[in-house]
Design an enzyme around this catalytic site. Structure first.
Site, short mmCIF file in Angstrom:
data_model
loop_
_atom_site.label_atom_id
_atom_site.label_comp_id
_atom_site.label_asym_id
_atom_site.label_seq_id
_atom_site.Cartn_x
_atom_site.Cartn_y
_atom_site.Cartn_z
N GLU A 1 0.83 -1.20 0.00
CA GLU A 1 0.00 0.00 0.00
C GLU A 1 0.86 1.26 0.00
O GLU A 1 0.54 2.24 -0.66
CB GLU A 1 -0.93 0.01 1.22
N CYS B 1 -12.06 2.28 -15.14
CA CYS B 1 -12.38 3.69 -14.98
C CYS B 1 -11.06 4.48 -14.95
O CYS B 1 -10.72 5.13 -13.98
CB CYS B 1 -13.19 3.91 -13.70
N CYS C 1 -16.07 2.58 -20.39
CA CYS C 1 -17.41 2.49 -19.81
C CYS C 1 -18.19 1.30 -20.36
O CYS C 1 -19.04 0.73 -19.67
CB CYS C 1 -18.18 3.79 -20.06
N CYS D 1 -17.73 -1.57 -18.10
CA CYS D 1 -17.82 -1.26 -16.68
C CYS D 1 -19.06 -1.91 -16.04
O CYS D 1 -20.17 -1.76 -16.54
CB CYS D 1 -17.88 0.26 -16.49
N CYS E 1 -24.20 5.05 -13.47
CA CYS E 1 -23.08 6.00 -13.38
C CYS E 1 -23.54 7.37 -13.86
O CYS E 1 -23.96 7.54 -15.02
CB CYS E 1 -21.91 5.51 -14.23
FE1 SF4 Z 1 -16.10 5.05 -14.71
FE2 SF4 Z 1 -18.72 5.46 -14.87
FE3 SF4 Z 1 -17.37 4.82 -17.05
FE4 SF4 Z 1 -17.74 3.03 -15.11
S1 SF4 Z 1 -19.30 3.95 -16.39
S2 SF4 Z 1 -15.84 3.41 -16.25
S3 SF4 Z 1 -17.65 4.31 -13.27
S4 SF4 Z 1 -17.12 6.67 -15.86
#
Ligand code: SF4
Length: 339
Positions: free
Chosen positions: A39, A194, A201, A204, A210
């Site tokens: 970390e 992200c 996206c 995602c 989102c």
């Molecule tokens: Fe990021 Fe939203 Fe795109 Fe997902 S949908 S990668 S959380 S910007």
């Protein structure tokens, strides 16, 4: 997003099972000391860079006791190249504190961990969640980016009010169970999907609710830090060589810029007599967080060991190969490796 969609954490964990990183060296075994070191290394550095440093660090300092017993010089030398050396100094002094006051055991309590040098609120939580699998809310740089976008939080995340809002959003999404997996999952989402400049996206797992995606704000959020001009400074350094071609280094004071590292002495801080001028490396500009430093160099074979003018750390002659294995700031290493 349908009202029956599973919560954020469930979607993230399902994605992580298939797509997350499961073979990072600090995950096997995932114990407190290893998680802690990883970390700290990851605070300013990408995973791909950290892996090699982490493996070497673990070979050299396999547990808290070996780190606590080590000389700071050895720790800094193992850190050399990773930058942000305050992290290594803090790690070393925290290991000593754990050995002296906590029976050599890292506690599973974030409130105790944050008392140790170099461990902030998010790092303490990341250690507790990953090493002890206990619910703890993290908010590192990757998570700030994910949540700024997912929750549509505008304003620079370093501003206290924005940061407070992001902590609330992080808390709302953190599940009661599977703390270790969730913590790794949200860090992985930030690092691999992200991403800062080109979020994927379409891949995602939380795109359905989102806010940034719905409003096409992915490239606006998180709001960048307000621009400010970096102050410019200049220093001229002496590369002194003796008759055997050794190079003279000075130990920096323990705190401040390059604290505890070996550096080139600054012209004006040492007195010396030149026997022969040598070709000097080119000057360059090195950027720190709070200022930029123009570094230029004199290269000379000197008559005798230079002496300090006023205060100064210890001066020592190094054979060049040995100097390159010492704890050096990255720009000094760069210059020495051209000699
Ligand atoms: Fe990021 Fe939203 Fe795109 Fe997902 S949908 S990668 S959380 S910007």
């Amino acid at each position: 997003m349908s009202p029956t969609s599973p919560p954020f954490a469930d979607r993230l964990l399902a994605w992580w099972r298939e797509n997350g990183r499961h073979d990072l060296p600090w995950q096997h075994p995932r114990e407190a000391y290893r998680v802690w070191v990883s970390e700290i290394m990851l605070q300013q550095t990408q995973v791909e860079t950290v892996i090699g440093y982490f493996d070497r660090f673990m070979q050299r300092f396999p547990d808290i006791q070996s780190l606590a017993e080590a000389e700071l010089d050895d720790v800094l030398a193992s850190w050399s190249g990773l930058g942000y050396y305050a992290r290594a100094r803090n790690l070393h002094s925290a290991a000593r504190e754990v050995t002296e006051s906590l029976d050599g055991v890292l506690p599973a309590d974030p409130d105790v961990l944050v008392q140790l040098p170099g461990i902030g609120r998010s790092t303490a939580a990341a250690i507790v969640a990953q090493a002890f699998d206990r619910r703890a809310v993290i908010l590192d740089g990757n998570v700030k980016r994910v949540l700024s976008r997912h929750a549509g939080v505008s304003g620079w995340p370093g501003a206290p009010a924005v940061e407070r809002e992001l902590w609330r959003e992080a808390d709302r999404r953190t599940p009661e169970k599977r703390a270790a997996d969730y913590t790794q999952a949200i860090m992985d989402l930030g690092a691999t999907v992200c991403r800062r400049s080109s979020p994927a996206c379409d891949a995602c797992p939380v795109v359905g609710d989102c806010v940034a995606f719905a409003r096409n704000l992915q490239h606006e959020l998180p709001t960048p830090r307000p621009k400010r001009d970096l102050p410019e400074r200049a220093s001229r350094f002496l590369i002194a060589r003796d008759a055997s071609d050794r190079v003279l280094l000075v130990r920096r004071p323990p705190s401040g810029i390059w604290g505890g590292l070996w550096c080139l002495p600054e012209i004006g801080h040492v007195e010396f007599e030149t026997r022969e001028s040598l070709p000097a490396p080119r000057s360059f500009r090195h950027v720190f967080t709070h200022f930029a430093l123009h570094m230029s160099f004199d290269h000379a074979r000197v008559e005798a060991t230079p002496t300090h003018v006023g205060e100064g750390g210890s001066l020592e002659w190094f054979v060049l190969d040995r100097a390159l294995t010492a704890g050096l700031p990255q720009p000094v290493r760069k210059v020495l490796s051209t000699l």
